[in-house]
Design a protein around this motif. Sequence first.
Motif, PDB file in Angstrom:
ATOM      1  N   LEU A 312       0.845  -1.188   0.000  1.00 11.04           N
ATOM      2  CA  LEU A 312       0.000   0.000   0.000  1.00 11.04           C
ATOM      3  C   LEU A 312       0.888   1.248   0.000  1.00 11.04           C
ATOM      4  N   ALA A 313       0.731   2.077  -1.048  1.00  8.76           N
ATOM      5  CA  ALA A 313       1.543   3.297  -1.127  1.00  8.76           C
ATOM      6  C   ALA A 313       0.630   4.516  -1.042  1.00  8.76           C
ATOM      7  N   PRO A 314       1.144   5.636  -0.555  1.00  5.43           N
ATOM      8  CA  PRO A 314       0.281   6.800  -0.344  1.00  5.43           C
ATOM      9  C   PRO A 314      -0.067   7.571  -1.619  1.00  5.43           C
ATOM     10  N   THR A 315       0.749   7.464  -2.649  1.00  3.84           N
ATOM     11  CA  THR A 315       0.452   8.201  -3.876  1.00  3.84           C
ATOM     12  C   THR A 315       0.594   7.283  -5.087  1.00  3.84           C
ATOM     13  N   ALA A 316      -0.049   7.697  -6.171  1.00  2.00           N
ATOM     14  CA  ALA A 316       0.008   6.919  -7.406  1.00  2.00           C
ATOM     15  C   ALA A 316       1.437   6.852  -7.935  1.00  2.00           C
ATOM     16  N   ILE A 317       2.130   7.967  -7.800  1.00  2.00           N
ATOM     17  CA  ILE A 317       3.502   8.008  -8.303  1.00  2.00           C
ATOM     18  C   ILE A 317       4.361   6.963  -7.603  1.00  2.00           C
ATOM     19  N   LEU A 318       4.209   6.915  -6.299  1.00  2.00           N
ATOM     20  CA  LEU A 318       5.001   5.962  -5.533  1.00  2.00           C
ATOM     21  C   LEU A 318       4.612   4.525  -5.840  1.00  2.00           C
ATOM     22  N   ALA A 319       3.318   4.300  -5.988  1.00  2.00           N
ATOM     23  CA  ALA A 319       2.862   2.944  -6.287  1.00  2.00           C
ATOM     24  C   ALA A 319       3.471   2.477  -7.609  1.00  2.00           C
ATOM     25  N   THR A 385       2.600  -1.506   4.342  1.00  2.00           N
ATOM     26  CA  THR A 385       2.154  -0.147   4.045  1.00  2.00           C
ATOM     27  C   THR A 385       3.375   0.761   4.067  1.00  2.00           C
ATOM     28  N   ASP A 386       3.499   1.551   3.020  1.00  2.00           N
ATOM     29  CA  ASP A 386       4.652   2.431   2.887  1.00  2.00           C
ATOM     30  C   ASP A 386       4.289   3.801   3.420  1.00  2.00           C
ATOM     31  N   GLU A 387       5.247   4.449   4.042  1.00  2.00           N
ATOM     32  CA  GLU A 387       5.044   5.805   4.561  1.00  2.00           C
ATOM     33  C   GLU A 387       3.833   5.838   5.470  1.00  2.00           C
ATOM     34  N   GLN A 388       3.997   5.180   6.549  1.00  2.00           N
ATOM     35  CA  GLN A 388       2.939   4.923   7.514  1.00  2.00           C
ATOM     36  C   GLN A 388       2.099   6.137   7.895  1.00  2.00           C
ATOM     37  N   HIS A 389       2.721   7.299   7.996  1.00  2.00           N
ATOM     38  CA  HIS A 389       1.968   8.423   8.556  1.00  2.00           C
ATOM     39  C   HIS A 389       0.830   8.882   7.661  1.00  2.00           C
ATOM     40  N   ARG A 390       0.807   8.395   6.443  1.00  2.00           N
ATOM     41  CA  ARG A 390      -0.287   8.793   5.568  1.00  2.00           C
ATOM     42  C   ARG A 390      -1.531   7.922   5.776  1.00  2.00           C
TER      43      ARG A 390
END
Length: 681
Positions: A312-319, A385-390
């Motif tokens: 699970l990534a917070p943005t489309a770019i990262l995904a 989940t990547d970048e948990q704080h999101r």
Amino acid sequence: MVNLKKDVQFIKSVGPNRVALLNKLNIHSVGDLITYFPRDYQDRSKPKNICECIEGQEVLIEAMPIARMSEYRTNRITISKLMLRDETGTCTAIWFNQTYLKNKFEPGKNYRFFGKITNKNGILEMQAPAFDNEGETKNTGKIVPIYPLTRNLSQNVLRGIMQNAMDEVYGNLEETLPQEIINEYNLMELNEAIKKVHFPEELEEFKQARTRLAFEELLIMQLALLELKNKYAVDMEGIEFSKEAKMSDVINILPFKLTKAQLRVLEEIDRDMENKKPMNRLLQGDVGSGKTAVAIIAAYKAVKSGYQAAILAPTAILASQHLESFREMLDKFGIRCELLMSSVTAKKKKEILLKLENGEIDILIGTHAIIEENVVFKNLGLVVTDEQHRFGVKQRTKIVEKGQTPDVLVMSATPIPRTLGLILYGDLDISIIDELPPNRKKVETYAVKKNMEERVNNFIKEQIKDGRQVYIVCPLVEESEEFDLKSVVELAEKYKTETFNEFKVEYLHGKMKNKEKDEIMQRFKNGEIEILISTTVIEVGVNVPNASLMIVENAERFGLAQLHQLRGRVGRGEYKSYCILKYDKASKNTKERMEIMTQTNDGFLIAEKDLQLRGSGDFFGTEQHGIPEFKIANLFEDIEILKMAQELAGRIIHEDPLLELEKNSQLNLKVMNKFGNRIDI
Ligand code: ADP
Ligand code: MG
């Protein structure tokens, strides 16, 4: 005993108008009211000699009128003046439109006045001071609380309401802490603490009251976290991943050697995965420390054990970027990775969902779209989940429920001071990658004021002429998003058509469609764009090794942790990289913050400083970290109390895992009230 849930309207002097005002402050019940704590105090207890008074200070003086009050009338204002003196000097007290005071003061009698001193051409003056007759302590002679207010609600009125509430509850509040704890830690009793935190007679009393309440607040949080962790540990049976699925299969074919820290972390994850108890692990590591590789290797183990993984990534770019990295490493093992985002076509989506349910997809990478209900896995075994704080815990829980107690790995690049991390993520085990891959060059950082603009622009041009690419980031503050957006677009247009018109410039902001954003990002990655102007949407995780320069506009408006994240976007390749922080208002605090950024690249150190300079309120904004807000505790100042509370919570839970003992019943109630039966932070 008082019923704390009782509506605040039942407090004396609180009518419908005041109820409405209190509601605005989120005060609905009596309990809300008495835990609406002062933000500050005024010490009106210690009088000063007039000769010691300094302009700008708020002071208490004991003085007598020299003559009767005089009145002047200008247009619509009546000014009342009273000349005062004590043994050391004179001072004028003045009021506006308070004609009822006319005969209040008698020359030769002593009064006490509290107010702010101004110096009008050598004559000391107090405007509209609070006062008392000799011997009275209505407005002076004590420490007075200052509350955060709302329009049309004055300090005096709120203070009065609070006083009435105290009259009603004092002595009738049920103690929340077991007596043995109060004794052991030498804490103030609850009734006393609530009263003294609002109306202390001595500063020392206030400190004790505050300590008691902060202790309780932190204890409740710790109990909730431990209870939750305990639940995972006792109740749940997770997946035992296969010992035959060897992480080393991937490690051995990587194009680089893993760092010691990566290997250590992988060992911890490997152990968790092979264990029947479900993994709940936080993986912390500074930007660029190589968390993705760790996630890929863990996912490999899950798939080789016969399970699916979700990333699970917070943005489309990262995904999209993750998909690329995963495929690069896992294609050769015949592992099938797919991308699911809201932007994929309905047809493609249908196909993905079908394959996912049949088990024809091994790893699903995506954004929030993965959380949607119609996404069904065949046998989900690992959630990363990547970048948990999101993501909030709620979202994490939702995806976890798509499997049967899958293992969970939460990755975060937000460095949190170590001690706090261990305490705050009490529900997770923690692994830290505290080492960057070798040959990473330090990003050289400069803080400059606006007047250096031209030199900065020339430097940008030089970098591009050398073949590099440049990021320019502008802040976007939520309250005025429209306004900021306009300014970002204007700046971008100016850069595009004037300043850098000889180069390829594009801009990117959060309001754009994902598809548009991805397209621009992709073009930047491919080197087709030389200067990328953006709001902080590029903040997390994006990897463009050819980018060597990060410019941050209005750097004073970012938190240090965020600046550090942004800086982490450059220095990812072989080129010497730079970060230039442009700032505007040079307050002492700004200067200090900029200095820290230029001096260190250590994310943990920066986090520590950030916390110190901004206070925990900002640092742990609920949105950023999902940490509950505290009414009185402060995570930076109260670290010692926090440690004590943590140690005690451990002992309590050890003795009484579900808080069922009679002596803990009030604590249990508090935990439930604050966090429900499942913590949701
Ligand atoms: P982050 O921790 O910020 O997510 P990434 O996983 O994106 O970091 O890694 C940043 C870059 O470093 C990637 O290009 C990755 O391939 C590379 N990398 C990861 N681990 C190592 C290593 N041990 N040695 C060299 N390069 C590495
Ligand atoms: Mg990352």
